[in-house]
Design an enzyme around this catalytic site. Structure first.
Site, PDB file in Angstrom:
ATOM      1  N   PRO A   1       0.805  -1.226   0.000  1.00  0.00           N
ATOM      2  CA  PRO A   1       0.000   0.000   0.000  1.00  0.00           C
ATOM      3  C   PRO A   1       0.836   1.274   0.000  1.00  0.00           C
ATOM      4  O   PRO A   1       0.302   2.347  -0.256  1.00  0.00           O
ATOM      5  CB  PRO A   1      -0.805  -0.115   1.291  1.00  0.00           C
ATOM      6  CG  PRO A   1       0.003  -0.998   2.172  1.00  0.00           C
ATOM      7  CD  PRO A   1       0.680  -1.973   1.261  1.00  0.00           C
TER       8      PRO A   1
ATOM      9  N   ASP B   1       4.269   2.433 -11.277  1.00  0.00           N
ATOM     10  CA  ASP B   1       3.048   3.230 -11.362  1.00  0.00           C
ATOM     11  C   ASP B   1       3.185   4.500 -10.524  1.00  0.00           C
ATOM     12  O   ASP B   1       4.025   4.569  -9.640  1.00  0.00           O
ATOM     13  CB  ASP B   1       1.873   2.447 -10.767  1.00  0.00           C
ATOM     14  CG  ASP B   1       1.418   1.339 -11.691  1.00  0.00           C
ATOM     15  OD1 ASP B   1       1.864   1.306 -12.840  1.00  0.00           O
ATOM     16  OD2 ASP B   1       0.615   0.510 -11.229  1.00  0.00           O
TER      17      ASP B   1
ATOM     18  N   LYS C   1       0.015   5.681 -13.898  1.00  0.00           N
ATOM     19  CA  LYS C   1      -1.382   5.772 -14.286  1.00  0.00           C
ATOM     20  C   LYS C   1      -2.136   6.283 -13.086  1.00  0.00           C
ATOM     21  O   LYS C   1      -2.333   5.584 -12.117  1.00  0.00           O
ATOM     22  CB  LYS C   1      -1.914   4.395 -14.693  1.00  0.00           C
ATOM     23  CG  LYS C   1      -1.591   4.074 -16.118  1.00  0.00           C
ATOM     24  CD  LYS C   1      -2.334   2.852 -16.568  1.00  0.00           C
ATOM     25  CE  LYS C   1      -1.889   1.623 -15.807  1.00  0.00           C
ATOM     26  NZ  LYS C   1      -2.545   0.412 -16.278  1.00  0.00           N
TER      27      LYS C   1
ATOM     28  N   GLY D   1       0.048  -2.267  -4.097  1.00  0.00           N
ATOM     29  CA  GLY D   1      -0.728  -3.361  -3.520  1.00  0.00           C
ATOM     30  C   GLY D   1      -0.233  -4.697  -4.005  1.00  0.00           C
ATOM     31  O   GLY D   1       0.956  -4.969  -4.038  1.00  0.00           O
ATOM     32  N   ASP D   2      -1.189  -5.535  -4.421  1.00  0.00           N
ATOM     33  CA  ASP D   2      -0.851  -6.815  -5.021  1.00  0.00           C
ATOM     34  C   ASP D   2      -1.065  -6.708  -6.526  1.00  0.00           C
ATOM     35  O   ASP D   2      -2.078  -6.169  -6.964  1.00  0.00           O
ATOM     36  CB  ASP D   2      -1.746  -7.919  -4.443  1.00  0.00           C
ATOM     37  CG  ASP D   2      -1.373  -9.265  -5.024  1.00  0.00           C
ATOM     38  OD1 ASP D   2      -0.583  -9.977  -4.390  1.00  0.00           O
ATOM     39  OD2 ASP D   2      -1.845  -9.599  -6.141  1.00  0.00           O
TER      40      ASP D   2
ATOM     41  N   THR E   1      -2.342  -6.127  -0.447  1.00  0.00           N
ATOM     42  CA  THR E   1      -3.325  -5.367  -1.211  1.00  0.00           C
ATOM     43  C   THR E   1      -3.993  -4.310  -0.333  1.00  0.00           C
ATOM     44  O   THR E   1      -4.017  -4.421   0.892  1.00  0.00           O
ATOM     45  CB  THR E   1      -4.353  -6.325  -1.844  1.00  0.00           C
ATOM     46  OG1 THR E   1      -5.161  -5.573  -2.747  1.00  0.00           O
ATOM     47  CG2 THR E   1      -5.249  -6.976  -0.795  1.00  0.00           C
ATOM     48  N   ALA E   2      -4.529  -3.269  -0.986  1.00  0.00           N
ATOM     49  CA  ALA E   2      -5.080  -2.114  -0.255  1.00  0.00           C
ATOM     50  C   ALA E   2      -6.155  -2.531   0.745  1.00  0.00           C
ATOM     51  O   ALA E   2      -6.258  -1.960   1.834  1.00  0.00           O
ATOM     52  CB  ALA E   2      -5.631  -1.089  -1.243  1.00  0.00           C
TER      53      ALA E   2
ATOM     54  N   MET F   1     -11.003   1.884  -6.055  1.00  0.00           N
ATOM     55  CA  MET F   1     -11.289   2.949  -7.014  1.00  0.00           C
ATOM     56  C   MET F   1     -12.725   3.437  -6.858  1.00  0.00           C
ATOM     57  O   MET F   1     -13.431   3.659  -7.841  1.00  0.00           O
ATOM     58  CB  MET F   1     -11.063   2.444  -8.453  1.00  0.00           C
ATOM     59  CG  MET F   1      -9.622   2.057  -8.701  1.00  0.00           C
ATOM     60  SD  MET F   1      -9.369   1.236 -10.279  1.00  0.00           S
ATOM     61  CE  MET F   1      -9.717  -0.461  -9.876  1.00  0.00           C
TER      62      MET F   1
HETATM   63  N1  SAH Z   1      -3.232  -3.520  -7.045  1.00  0.00           N
HETATM   64  C1  SAH Z   1      -3.692  -2.549  -6.050  1.00  0.00           C
HETATM   65  C2  SAH Z   1      -4.961  -1.866  -6.481  1.00  0.00           C
HETATM   66  C3  SAH Z   1      -4.789  -0.959  -7.653  1.00  0.00           C
HETATM   67  S1  SAH Z   1      -6.269  -0.122  -8.078  1.00  0.00           S
HETATM   68  C4  SAH Z   1      -3.863  -3.258  -4.709  1.00  0.00           C
HETATM   69  O1  SAH Z   1      -3.801  -4.486  -4.647  1.00  0.00           O
HETATM   70  O2  SAH Z   1      -4.033  -2.566  -3.715  1.00  0.00           O
HETATM   71  C5  SAH Z   1      -6.064   1.408  -7.260  1.00  0.00           C
HETATM   72  C6  SAH Z   1      -6.987   1.515  -6.072  1.00  0.00           C
HETATM   73  O3  SAH Z   1      -6.462   0.784  -4.980  1.00  0.00           O
HETATM   74  C7  SAH Z   1      -7.165   2.907  -5.538  1.00  0.00           C
HETATM   75  O4  SAH Z   1      -8.145   3.618  -6.269  1.00  0.00           O
HETATM   76  C8  SAH Z   1      -7.628   2.643  -4.121  1.00  0.00           C
HETATM   77  O5  SAH Z   1      -8.981   2.266  -4.080  1.00  0.00           O
HETATM   78  C9  SAH Z   1      -6.834   1.417  -3.771  1.00  0.00           C
HETATM   79  N2  SAH Z   1      -5.592   1.746  -3.037  1.00  0.00           N
HETATM   80  C10 SAH Z   1      -4.319   1.512  -3.419  1.00  0.00           C
HETATM   81  N3  SAH Z   1      -3.459   1.919  -2.462  1.00  0.00           N
HETATM   82  C11 SAH Z   1      -4.192   2.400  -1.449  1.00  0.00           C
HETATM   83  C12 SAH Z   1      -3.893   2.965  -0.184  1.00  0.00           C
HETATM   84  N4  SAH Z   1      -2.636   3.107   0.243  1.00  0.00           N
HETATM   85  N5  SAH Z   1      -4.925   3.374   0.595  1.00  0.00           N
HETATM   86  C13 SAH Z   1      -6.195   3.235   0.189  1.00  0.00           C
HETATM   87  N6  SAH Z   1      -6.530   2.712  -0.983  1.00  0.00           N
HETATM   88  C14 SAH Z   1      -5.557   2.291  -1.808  1.00  0.00           C
END
Ligand code: SAH
Length: 472
Positions: A227, A250, A272, A304-305, A333-334, A385
């Site tokens: 995250p 990214d 992105k 995230g993942d 992941t988030a 998102m």
């Molecule tokens: N692959 C990532 C997700 C990518 S999509 C994962 O596994 O986390 C991008 C979305 O992830 C963002 O719009 C938000 O909803 C979420 N996100 C990613 N990092 C975050 C964080 N530190 N805190 C809160 N939401 C997060």
């Protein structure tokens, strides 16, 4: 440069006797340390404690339940005096010296012929860390750092290299070319495959690189960066980042994480972020293939993942089509980071037994998201998102019959600076659109599992609370 009082050397103990005298925890610790070797362990203890007995049994050591006598040292190549009794230990040390066997007396460096290192064991590779007996805790601290740097199966690579050595010697003259081959093999795709257990694949790759004219194959790691906090990266991700030549990342991956890569690695931002696309998905795939085809080791760093809303499926397909070998390193992941920040469980016995990773991104018009049925069935839903469509998500779910009282939490910047946790009810969710910082990532959690948690210090998520200031 201060000189060492001791010379580090590796003593061959396989099939030789190592004697350990003592029945308590100090002796048990030495038994476990020596148990990492193929030594024949002879443990002498008139009154062995249970812990020692268990270690002896587990390691197949010999236990002699007698008071110490000098004959117990017969044939030993090393002796450990570990009775934790000064007089007894001194007598054992004297007996060992009388027959010229090197002795270690636990916790008495002055009485030791040798001290034992903190050991990083990747047999046959070993790293011994010593402080001449002066600061064992520091040695263990250093060991922990080295442990984290080295792949758990690094020993495999040694065996693999050993098996390949004759072939390499035949095909490459000794000197620079051979040295370069090995340097590459130990860092690139050959090593990655050997470490992953694909010894045949590693060998094929090595032979390909060996045969004249073959272009050196690159390798791609699709890495979850977590995250955003640097210490929420996996050890594997950290290790790979130290090795690669190129880091393609990214916008959502914070600069501190990108900075963890090798200093001279090239960084390519393909950020992105909603609104400003720096590179299209096609361009990203082109970059990955191009860099790998140029023989470089590439880290594709995603927040995230990588497998969760990361479009990694397309990248894997592109790499496969181009014949570029790759592997995936998972990340936090988030949804998990947000749950940890809000201190809410995602599953709860008797309340929520399934978890949905959903996106609000493609929610348009009046359509009900395909996961709404699962939410109605009691699943916890993690919405990625979802900030700008939070209101629409809430409305659709309530229309479908989910109670407006269902607890929700929204975590902005989970595990990053500026983290804010909002908590409320589904009916309050539309307020999030004004609350949250438009540039920051937000993860929304919805479900009854959240009700049980103590989210007392979260910000209220209600229209009335619009305008709360940033976290201290
Ligand atoms: N692959 C990532 C997700 C990518 S999509 C994962 O596994 O986390 C991008 C979305 O992830 C963002 O719009 C938000 O909803 C979420 N996100 C990613 N990092 C975050 C964080 N530190 N805190 C809160 N939401 C997060």
């Amino acid at each position: 440069m201060p000189r060492l009082t001791s010379f580090p050397a590796f003593v061959r103990v396989a099939d030789r006797v190592v004697a350990i005298v003592g029945g308590g925890p100090a002796a048990a610790a030495k038994v476990r340390l020596l148990g990492e070797t193929q030594a024949r362990l002879r443990v002498v203890a008139a009154h062995p404690e249970d812990e020692l007995r268990a270690d002896v049994a587990r390691l197949g050591a010999t236990l002699i339940e007698e008071p110490f006598a000098p004959r117990h040292l017969d044939d030993a190549v090393l002796v450990f005096a570990a009775t934790e009794d000064e007089t007894a230990d001194t007598a054992i040390a004297d007996a060992a010296r009388a027959v010229r066997i090197p002795v270690n007396v636990v916790d008495r460096p002055a009485l030791c012929d040798f001290t034992t290192p903190a050991l990083v064991n990747r047999a046959p590779l070993a790293i011994a860390i010593g402080t001449e007996g002066a600061a064992p805790v520091l040695a263990r601290h250093v060991r922990a750092k080295i442990e984290a740097m080295l792949a758990p199966d690094l020993g495999r690579l040694v065996a693999f290299a050993d098996g390949l050595r004759a072939t390499v010697a035949q095909m490459l003259p000794a000197g620079e070319a051979r040295r370069r081959f090995w340097a590459r093999a130990f860092e690139g795709g050959v090593a990655a495959r050997a470490l992953a257990g694909d010894l045949a694949g590693a060998r094929d790759e090595a032979l390909r690189e060996l045969s004249a004219g073959a272009d050196v194959a690159g390798y791609v790691w699709l890495i979850g960066a977590g995250p955003g906090a640097t210490d929420l990266l996996t050890l594997r991700a950290q290790r790979v980042l130290q090795e690669v030549d190129v880091i393609v990342h990214d916008a959502l991956v914070p600069s501190e994480v990108i900075a963890m890569g090798r200093r001279d690695a090239e960084r390519i931002s393909v950020g992105k972020r909603k609104g400003h696309h720096e590179a299209t998905q096609d361009e990203i795939e082109t970059i990955l293939v191009r860099e790998a085809k140029a023989g470089r080791r590439v880290a594709r760093l995603k927040s995230g993942d990588p497998m969760v809303f990361g479009r990694v499926g397309e990248e894997m397909a592109a790499l496969t089509r181009a014949g570029v070998p790759f592997e995936v390193v998972p990340g936090v992941t988030a949804a998990f980071a947000a749950a940890a920040s809000a201190k809410v469980p995602l599953t709860l016995r008797g309340v929520a037994s399934s978890l949905v990773f959903a996106t609000g991104h493609d929610l348009d018009g009046r359509t009900l998201p395909d996961w709404s049925g699962l939410a109605l069935g009691g699943a916890t839903v993690a919405v990625y998102m979802g900030r700008s469509v939070a209101g629409a998500v809430a409305e659709r779910l309530m229309e479908a019959g989910l109670s407006g009282h269902t607890p929700v939490a929204a975590v902005e910047n989970a595990a990053r600076p500026g983290e804010r946790v909002f908590a409320g009810r589904l009916a309050d969710l539309p307020a999030l659109a004004h609350e949250a910082d438009a540039g920051a990532p937000v993860l929304i959690l919805i479900g009854e599992a959240l009700a049980q948690a103590d989210i007392g210090d979260a910000r209220p998520l209600a229209a009335a609370a619009v305008g709360t200031t940033a976290a201290a």
